[in-house]
Design an enzyme around this catalytic site. Structure first.
Site, PDB file in Angstrom:
ATOM      1  N   CYS A  46      -2.648  -0.210   9.156  1.00  0.00           N
ATOM      2  CA  CYS A  46      -2.029  -1.918   8.980  1.00  0.00           C
ATOM      3  C   CYS A  46      -0.489  -1.656   9.760  1.00  0.00           C
ATOM      4  O   CYS A  46      -0.027  -0.504   9.435  1.00  0.00           O
ATOM      5  CB  CYS A  46      -1.891  -2.237   7.928  1.00  0.00           C
ATOM      6  SG  CYS A  46      -3.326  -2.230   6.668  1.00  0.00           S
ATOM      7  N   TYR A  76     -20.819 -13.249  26.896  1.00  0.00           N
ATOM      8  CA  TYR A  76     -20.350 -12.313  25.828  1.00  0.00           C
ATOM      9  C   TYR A  76     -20.967 -12.507  24.537  1.00  0.00           C
ATOM     10  O   TYR A  76     -20.040 -12.588  23.461  1.00  0.00           O
ATOM     11  CB  TYR A  76     -19.015 -11.881  25.890  1.00  0.00           C
ATOM     12  CG  TYR A  76     -18.226 -11.889  27.268  1.00  0.00           C
ATOM     13  CD1 TYR A  76     -17.963 -10.688  27.793  1.00  0.00           C
ATOM     14  CD2 TYR A  76     -17.575 -12.924  27.852  1.00  0.00           C
ATOM     15  CE1 TYR A  76     -17.449 -10.582  29.010  1.00  0.00           C
ATOM     16  CE2 TYR A  76     -17.009 -12.828  29.061  1.00  0.00           C
ATOM     17  CZ  TYR A  76     -16.820 -11.527  29.671  1.00  0.00           C
ATOM     18  OH  TYR A  76     -16.468 -11.422  30.887  1.00  0.00           O
ATOM     19  N   CYS A 120       0.830  -1.124   0.004  1.00  0.00           N
ATOM     20  CA  CYS A 120      -0.040   0.108  -0.105  1.00  0.00           C
ATOM     21  C   CYS A 120       0.786   1.223   0.089  1.00  0.00           C
ATOM     22  O   CYS A 120       1.797   1.183   0.872  1.00  0.00           O
ATOM     23  CB  CYS A 120      -0.716   0.074   1.305  1.00  0.00           C
ATOM     24  SG  CYS A 120      -1.816   1.570   1.319  1.00  0.00           S
ATOM     25  N   CYS A 168      -8.435   0.997  -0.312  1.00  0.00           N
ATOM     26  CA  CYS A 168      -7.764   0.648   0.892  1.00  0.00           C
ATOM     27  C   CYS A 168      -7.691  -0.925   0.847  1.00  0.00           C
ATOM     28  O   CYS A 168      -8.616  -1.646   0.359  1.00  0.00           O
ATOM     29  CB  CYS A 168      -8.491   0.828   2.107  1.00  0.00           C
ATOM     30  SG  CYS A 168      -7.957  -0.153   3.627  1.00  0.00           S
ATOM     31  N   ASP A 176     -16.338 -15.248  24.915  1.00  0.00           N
ATOM     32  CA  ASP A 176     -15.375 -14.451  23.890  1.00  0.00           C
ATOM     33  C   ASP A 176     -15.554 -12.954  24.274  1.00  0.00           C
ATOM     34  O   ASP A 176     -16.406 -12.059  23.774  1.00  0.00           O
ATOM     35  CB  ASP A 176     -16.414 -14.541  22.629  1.00  0.00           C
ATOM     36  CG  ASP A 176     -15.922 -13.824  21.187  1.00  0.00           C
ATOM     37  OD1 ASP A 176     -14.769 -13.305  21.393  1.00  0.00           O
ATOM     38  OD2 ASP A 176     -16.613 -13.555  20.480  1.00  0.00           O
ATOM     39  N   GLN A 183     -18.949  -9.159  12.819  1.00  0.00           N
ATOM     40  CA  GLN A 183     -17.339  -9.377  12.643  1.00  0.00           C
ATOM     41  C   GLN A 183     -16.843  -8.813  11.429  1.00  0.00           C
ATOM     42  O   GLN A 183     -17.646  -9.215  10.308  1.00  0.00           O
ATOM     43  CB  GLN A 183     -17.250 -10.876  12.737  1.00  0.00           C
ATOM     44  CG  GLN A 183     -17.220 -11.525  14.001  1.00  0.00           C
ATOM     45  CD  GLN A 183     -16.193 -11.209  15.002  1.00  0.00           C
ATOM     46  OE1 GLN A 183     -15.189 -10.690  14.697  1.00  0.00           O
ATOM     47  NE2 GLN A 183     -16.225 -11.836  16.207  1.00  0.00           N
ATOM     48  N   CYS A 187      -0.788   6.117   7.199  1.00  0.00           N
ATOM     49  CA  CYS A 187      -1.971   5.734   7.444  1.00  0.00           C
ATOM     50  C   CYS A 187      -1.763   4.996   8.889  1.00  0.00           C
ATOM     51  O   CYS A 187      -2.668   5.385   9.823  1.00  0.00           O
ATOM     52  CB  CYS A 187      -2.765   4.819   6.517  1.00  0.00           C
ATOM     53  SG  CYS A 187      -4.477   3.915   7.000  1.00  0.00           S
ATOM     54  N   CYS A 243      -9.328 -12.222  21.725  1.00  0.00           N
ATOM     55  CA  CYS A 243      -8.912 -11.154  20.714  1.00  0.00           C
ATOM     56  C   CYS A 243      -7.591 -10.409  21.249  1.00  0.00           C
ATOM     57  O   CYS A 243      -7.143  -9.633  20.749  1.00  0.00           O
ATOM     58  CB  CYS A 243      -9.653 -10.151  20.100  1.00  0.00           C
ATOM     59  SG  CYS A 243     -10.503  -9.245  21.665  1.00  0.00           S
TER      60      CYS A 243
HETATM   61  N1  SAH Z   1     -19.378 -13.211  20.443  1.00  0.00           N
HETATM   62  C1  SAH Z   1     -19.858 -12.273  19.739  1.00  0.00           C
HETATM   63  C2  SAH Z   1     -19.217 -10.899  20.482  1.00  0.00           C
HETATM   64  C3  SAH Z   1     -17.890 -10.951  20.842  1.00  0.00           C
HETATM   65  S1  SAH Z   1     -17.257  -9.054  21.345  1.00  0.00           S
HETATM   66  C4  SAH Z   1     -19.522 -12.357  18.319  1.00  0.00           C
HETATM   67  O1  SAH Z   1     -18.525 -12.851  18.070  1.00  0.00           O
HETATM   68  O2  SAH Z   1     -19.766 -11.499  17.524  1.00  0.00           O
HETATM   69  C5  SAH Z   1     -17.470  -9.259  22.989  1.00  0.00           C
HETATM   70  C6  SAH Z   1     -18.863  -8.826  23.552  1.00  0.00           C
HETATM   71  O3  SAH Z   1     -18.882  -8.424  24.965  1.00  0.00           O
HETATM   72  C7  SAH Z   1     -19.535  -7.312  23.174  1.00  0.00           C
HETATM   73  O4  SAH Z   1     -20.603  -7.471  22.459  1.00  0.00           O
HETATM   74  C8  SAH Z   1     -19.618  -6.454  24.229  1.00  0.00           C
HETATM   75  O5  SAH Z   1     -20.750  -5.652  24.422  1.00  0.00           O
HETATM   76  C9  SAH Z   1     -19.838  -7.620  25.428  1.00  0.00           C
HETATM   77  N2  SAH Z   1     -19.399  -7.471  26.701  1.00  0.00           N
HETATM   78  C10 SAH Z   1     -18.530  -6.492  27.548  1.00  0.00           C
HETATM   79  N3  SAH Z   1     -18.356  -6.806  28.696  1.00  0.00           N
HETATM   80  C11 SAH Z   1     -19.454  -7.579  29.169  1.00  0.00           C
HETATM   81  C12 SAH Z   1     -19.908  -8.069  30.141  1.00  0.00           C
HETATM   82  N4  SAH Z   1     -19.379  -7.717  31.446  1.00  0.00           N
HETATM   83  N5  SAH Z   1     -21.053  -8.995  30.285  1.00  0.00           N
HETATM   84  C13 SAH Z   1     -21.702  -9.299  29.155  1.00  0.00           C
HETATM   85  N6  SAH Z   1     -21.111  -8.981  27.808  1.00  0.00           N
HETATM   86  C14 SAH Z   1     -20.153  -8.039  27.807  1.00  0.00           C
END
Ligand code: SAH
Length: 460
Positions: free
Chosen positions: A87, A318, A78, A165, A387, A289, A84, A414
């Site tokens: 990346c 989550y 790029c 991009c 997650d 995502q 930028c 992540c």
């Molecule tokens: N599993 C989903 C989102 C993961 S991102 C996917 O793959 O699409 C993490 C998520 O956790 C976010 O949506 C955020 O709003 C939520 N989050 C953050 N703190 C939290 C908590 N204390 N309890 C429940 N959810 C929470």
């Protein structure tokens, strides 16, 4: 050697060999054990650097002369890679990126998690690690009377125009260019953050990878847009696949992108997309995502690790808009999802309905509060999936998991550093980390996603 000992001085020019990469993509060289971080340097490289800043335990330097290059160093594809900053690893070949990410996960699991010899598989990379993002979002400014849109120059508020991009789906770039030029033609002025005048703050484009459906969002300072009707007509006429034109109004003096009010200007409130067989409705504000191809790879792995046979009760902590929950529900008896953002739970329920999935239940709340309550009410998970955001799981949640004793925990992460910290807690509470699969969700960037399988030890 005392802890305070710093073997070099500011502005020293020294020769170093880089050993490692930091989590933000800088090269690491050590002088008598004192680490120096240098941008644009890769492991294995020999260079002359100038020391620019010294802290107690580490310092920074600038690259002056590169004597010996890494076999993985390449020319960034790029032209605006450096300006930028979106990346961080384009100067590293894709093979090099995957190796570095695998090493990063293994090292942090060992260092922070004290997990020696844990099985970390090679990273699942993309066959084509470009043009993967399904969402583009650019700030709008003005230059010589015309609209520009792209990115803020690093450490500044100057907006640099961008035509393409390389990590964006190509149609998103084309749509952005079109919308930008149509807005310009109709005399829409860009928002000026200094004077708090002008109209158009950001343009966002979202697209369905599988469906090809496009949503255009105009984020404006005022509810009015000059020539709105004609402008929207033109967008609809000129953008193939367009299903939705939306306005979001952000009246505030802030660098937060979105405001409270969202109006549909044309078409639907949602676009649709699929991950595997599961259909998702995506609205302007939905979390979805950004790399749908790799999301499927990640969720398939999570599903495999869950090892469901249709009889299990599963908790998805989550859960966001229910993406993982709905994937798991196809193979489980019952799935419970919990998420803190109410709109995400609305989306999750809608998505369940859209797919005719009835064995899921979603609740708004903090995972660390809702899951203990479920447990008291007699919900006992066989498999628990987490997650969490970058900061990892709440300590209370980890303790609840240890008490609840699900047979398996599938941890989607992540951020390898908080993954390592949390795995240590679960290990001490009776779990064994069986294996870890990193997945490259964000090629060219330093981010790395990983899914870990934990199994309850028999003796506990
Ligand atoms: N599993 C989903 C989102 C993961 S991102 C996917 O793959 O699409 C993490 C998520 O956790 C976010 O949506 C955020 O709003 C939520 N989050 C953050 N703190 C939290 C908590 N204390 N309890 C429940 N959810 C929470």
């Amino acid at each position: 050697m005392s802890k305070q000992y710093v073997p070099i001085k500011k502005n020293d020019e020294i020769d170093v060999i880089f050993e490692d990469l930091t989590h933000d993509g800088k090269g690491v060289a050590k002088v008598d054990g004192y680490p120096l971080f240098v941008a644009n340097a890769l492991p294995g490289e020999k260079a002359k650097i100038k020391v620019s800043k010294l802290n107690k335990g580490y310092g920074f330097g600038r690259l002056i002369d590169l004597y010996e290059k890494s076999e993985f160093r390449i020319e960034p594809a790029c032209p605006i890679f450096v300006e930028c900053g979106g990346c961080q690893l384009q100067h590293l070949s894709y093979e090099g990126q995957l190796q570095a990410k695998e090493k990063q996960v293994r090292d942090v699991l060992e260092r922070v998690g004290k997990l020696e010899n844990v099985k970390v598989h090679p990273v699942f990379g993309m066959e084509n690690p470009w043009h993967y993002r399904n969402k583009a979002q650019v700030p709008i400014g003005e230059h010589e009377g015309g609209l520009v849109g792209g990115f803020y120059k690093q450490r500044s508020h100057e907006i640099v125009d961008m035509e393409a991009c390389l990590i964006q789906q190509e149609e998103n770039d084309a749509v952005l260019q079109k919308v930008k030029s149509i807005c310009g033609e109709f005399g829409v002025r860009a928002y000026n953050e200094k004077t708090h005048k002008g109209t158009l703050r950001h343009i966002m484009v979202r697209s369905g990878k599988v469906t090809g459906e496009i949503m255009v969002v105009l984020i404006t300072r005022t509810p009015d847009i000059p020539n709105r009707r004609k402008l929207v007509e033109r967008i609809v006429k000129e953008v193939p696949g367009i299903k939705s034109v939306v306005q979001n109004v952000n009246t505030k003096r802030t660098n937060v992108i979105f405001g409270e009010q969202t109006n549909v200007l044309w078409g639907e409130e949602f676009i649709f997309d699929y991950i595997g067989d599961v259909k998702f409705a995506i609205s302007t504000r939905s979390f979805y995502q950004v790399n749908p191809e790799q999301t499927k790879v990640l969720y398939d792995k999570a599903l495999e690790y869950a090892g469901l046979n249709g009889e299990e009760t599963v908790i998805d902590a989550y859960c966001g808009i229910g993406t993982i929950s709905l994937f798991l529900a196809q193979r489980a008896k019952k799935v419970y999802g919990v998420e803190i953002v109410p709109e995400a739970i609305e989306d999750a329920r809608r998505n369940a309905e859209l797919n005719g999935i009835t064995n899921v239940e979603f609740e708004v709340g903090e995972a660390e509060k809702v899951i203990p309550r479920w447990y008291e009410q007699g919900v006992k998970a066989d498999v628990l999936v987490v997650d969490p955001p970058r900061k990892g799981c709440d300590e209370t949640l980890l303790q609840t998991i240890i008490e609840m004793k699900p047979e398996k925990v599938v941890y989607v992460s992540c951020n390898p550093a908080t993954l390592a910290r949390d795995l240590r807690v679960l290990e001490d509470g009776g779990y064994e980390t069986v294996q870890v699969q990193p997945v490259d969700m964000f090629p060219q960037s330093v981010h790395v996603e990983a899914v870990a399988l934990l199994q309850r030890r028999l003796s506990h």
